[in-house]
Write an enzyme that holds these catalytic residues in place. Sequence first.
Site, PDB file in Angstrom:
ATOM      1  N   GLU A  76       6.316   6.467  -9.071  1.00  0.00           N
ATOM      2  CA  GLU A  76       4.893   6.134  -8.884  1.00  0.00           C
ATOM      3  C   GLU A  76       4.295   7.032  -7.809  1.00  0.00           C
ATOM      4  O   GLU A  76       3.199   7.582  -7.968  1.00  0.00           O
ATOM      5  CB  GLU A  76       4.737   4.670  -8.468  1.00  0.00           C
ATOM      6  CG  GLU A  76       5.170   3.672  -9.521  1.00  0.00           C
ATOM      7  CD  GLU A  76       4.861   2.232  -9.104  1.00  0.00           C
ATOM      8  OE1 GLU A  76       3.830   1.994  -8.442  1.00  0.00           O
ATOM      9  OE2 GLU A  76       5.658   1.337  -9.434  1.00  0.00           O
ATOM     10  N   GLY A 115       0.783  -1.234   0.000  1.00  0.00           N
ATOM     11  CA  GLY A 115       0.000   0.000   0.000  1.00  0.00           C
ATOM     12  C   GLY A 115       0.812   1.280   0.000  1.00  0.00           C
ATOM     13  O   GLY A 115       0.337   2.317   0.457  1.00  0.00           O
ATOM     14  N   SER A 116       2.013   1.234  -0.575  1.00  0.00           N
ATOM     15  CA  SER A 116       2.803   2.484  -0.563  1.00  0.00           C
ATOM     16  C   SER A 116       2.204   3.532  -1.501  1.00  0.00           C
ATOM     17  O   SER A 116       2.272   4.731  -1.214  1.00  0.00           O
ATOM     18  CB  SER A 116       4.272   2.209  -0.899  1.00  0.00           C
ATOM     19  OG  SER A 116       4.432   1.838  -2.243  1.00  0.00           O
ATOM     20  N   LEU A 169     -10.146  -7.804 -13.236  1.00  0.00           N
ATOM     21  CA  LEU A 169     -11.543  -7.421 -13.020  1.00  0.00           C
ATOM     22  C   LEU A 169     -12.384  -7.814 -14.229  1.00  0.00           C
ATOM     23  O   LEU A 169     -11.897  -7.801 -15.370  1.00  0.00           O
ATOM     24  CB  LEU A 169     -11.626  -5.917 -12.777  1.00  0.00           C
ATOM     25  CG  LEU A 169     -10.910  -5.476 -11.492  1.00  0.00           C
ATOM     26  CD1 LEU A 169     -10.665  -3.974 -11.492  1.00  0.00           C
ATOM     27  CD2 LEU A 169     -11.707  -5.889 -10.269  1.00  0.00           C
ATOM     28  N   ARG A 221     -15.008 -15.108 -10.330  1.00  0.00           N
ATOM     29  CA  ARG A 221     -14.530 -13.732 -10.457  1.00  0.00           C
ATOM     30  C   ARG A 221     -15.723 -12.758 -10.435  1.00  0.00           C
ATOM     31  O   ARG A 221     -15.677 -11.693  -9.822  1.00  0.00           O
ATOM     32  CB  ARG A 221     -13.767 -13.608 -11.783  1.00  0.00           C
ATOM     33  CG  ARG A 221     -12.660 -12.618 -11.772  1.00  0.00           C
ATOM     34  CD  ARG A 221     -11.889 -12.690 -13.079  1.00  0.00           C
ATOM     35  NE  ARG A 221     -10.787 -13.633 -13.069  1.00  0.00           N
ATOM     36  CZ  ARG A 221      -9.648 -13.478 -12.408  1.00  0.00           C
ATOM     37  NH1 ARG A 221      -9.448 -12.406 -11.679  1.00  0.00           N
ATOM     38  NH2 ARG A 221      -8.695 -14.371 -12.460  1.00  0.00           N
ATOM     39  N   MET A 242      -4.152  -6.687  -6.999  1.00  0.00           N
ATOM     40  CA  MET A 242      -3.635  -7.765  -7.852  1.00  0.00           C
ATOM     41  C   MET A 242      -4.728  -8.726  -8.314  1.00  0.00           C
ATOM     42  O   MET A 242      -4.557  -9.938  -8.275  1.00  0.00           O
ATOM     43  CB  MET A 242      -2.552  -8.539  -7.086  1.00  0.00           C
ATOM     44  CG  MET A 242      -1.405  -7.677  -6.600  1.00  0.00           C
ATOM     45  SD  MET A 242      -0.551  -6.830  -7.953  1.00  0.00           S
ATOM     46  CE  MET A 242       0.323  -8.221  -8.666  1.00  0.00           C
ATOM     47  N   ARG A 243      -5.836  -8.192  -8.743  1.00  0.00           N
ATOM     48  CA  ARG A 243      -6.910  -9.029  -9.285  1.00  0.00           C
ATOM     49  C   ARG A 243      -7.310  -8.523 -10.654  1.00  0.00           C
ATOM     50  O   ARG A 243      -7.419  -7.302 -10.859  1.00  0.00           O
ATOM     51  CB  ARG A 243      -8.155  -8.976  -8.389  1.00  0.00           C
ATOM     52  CG  ARG A 243      -7.953  -9.445  -6.977  1.00  0.00           C
ATOM     53  CD  ARG A 243      -7.619 -10.905  -6.867  1.00  0.00           C
ATOM     54  NE  ARG A 243      -8.606 -11.777  -7.473  1.00  0.00           N
ATOM     55  CZ  ARG A 243      -8.385 -13.061  -7.756  1.00  0.00           C
ATOM     56  NH1 ARG A 243      -7.212 -13.612  -7.516  1.00  0.00           N
ATOM     57  NH2 ARG A 243      -9.337 -13.800  -8.292  1.00  0.00           N
ATOM     58  N   HIS A 263       0.558   1.443 -12.984  1.00  0.00           N
ATOM     59  CA  HIS A 263       1.240   0.245 -13.498  1.00  0.00           C
ATOM     60  C   HIS A 263       2.745   0.525 -13.547  1.00  0.00           C
ATOM     61  O   HIS A 263       3.163   1.583 -14.045  1.00  0.00           O
ATOM     62  CB  HIS A 263       0.726  -0.100 -14.896  1.00  0.00           C
ATOM     63  CG  HIS A 263       1.375  -1.319 -15.466  1.00  0.00           C
ATOM     64  ND1 HIS A 263       1.063  -2.594 -15.045  1.00  0.00           N
ATOM     65  CD2 HIS A 263       2.351  -1.463 -16.396  1.00  0.00           C
ATOM     66  CE1 HIS A 263       1.811  -3.470 -15.694  1.00  0.00           C
ATOM     67  NE2 HIS A 263       2.603  -2.812 -16.521  1.00  0.00           N
TER      68      HIS A 263
END
Length: 199
Positions: free
Chosen positions: A180, A18-19, A99, A71, A96-97, A115
């Site tokens: 980022e 969560g940075s 969708l 899903r 990390m899923r 990304h």
Amino acid sequence: MSSTAARTRVAVLISGRGSNMSALLAASAQPDYPAEIIGVISNRADAAGLDVAKAAGIATAVIPHRDFVSRAAFDSALDRQLRAWNPELVALAGFMRLLTFEFTESWRGRMINIHPALLPEFKGLDTHRRAIEGGAKIHGCTVHFVTPGMDEGPIIAQAEVPVLPDDTPESLGARVLREEHRIYPQALARVARGEFTLP
Ligand code: GRF
């Protein structure tokens, strides 16, 4: 004169450290930042970012993807939690899923992602190793709208970093991560101000 403009309500989706979420939280602590983080959802109960969000007084929810048969069922639960919080924007930050088409379409133009590569190069995982092995001289990160195709949506912001001769995936990743943390809050602010929209 104090500003009374309402800030854009943003939910953040995480899976781990969560940075990037922390960078968004730090930005939103500035009085003139146009967005506020109203809730953080993780698909993993052990995501370290949840503790950071809680310590900042932000609502959190855990929706473990393994609890769902498909899903689509997981995405429906995600959607229900989001609708309960009623955010105007959703920011994926190390979520990390993959969708579903339905979920991405229902949040179309209101969901963004960070990304760790210069899209359209190096979609998917393990981007820093692939950049080094592919002989890239320049690497970086991208903030983009989320559309049904993975890492394919229109680009909002990018930052470049050099790939140095002795880089490892870790050293390169750390250099990218600093960028980022710089561009994600800037990009979210621009979307919140309505400077970027999807046609
Ligand atoms: C970041 O590199 C992000 O670009 C990628 O996953 C990583 C998440 O890191 N999607 P963090 O959880 O924000 O620290």
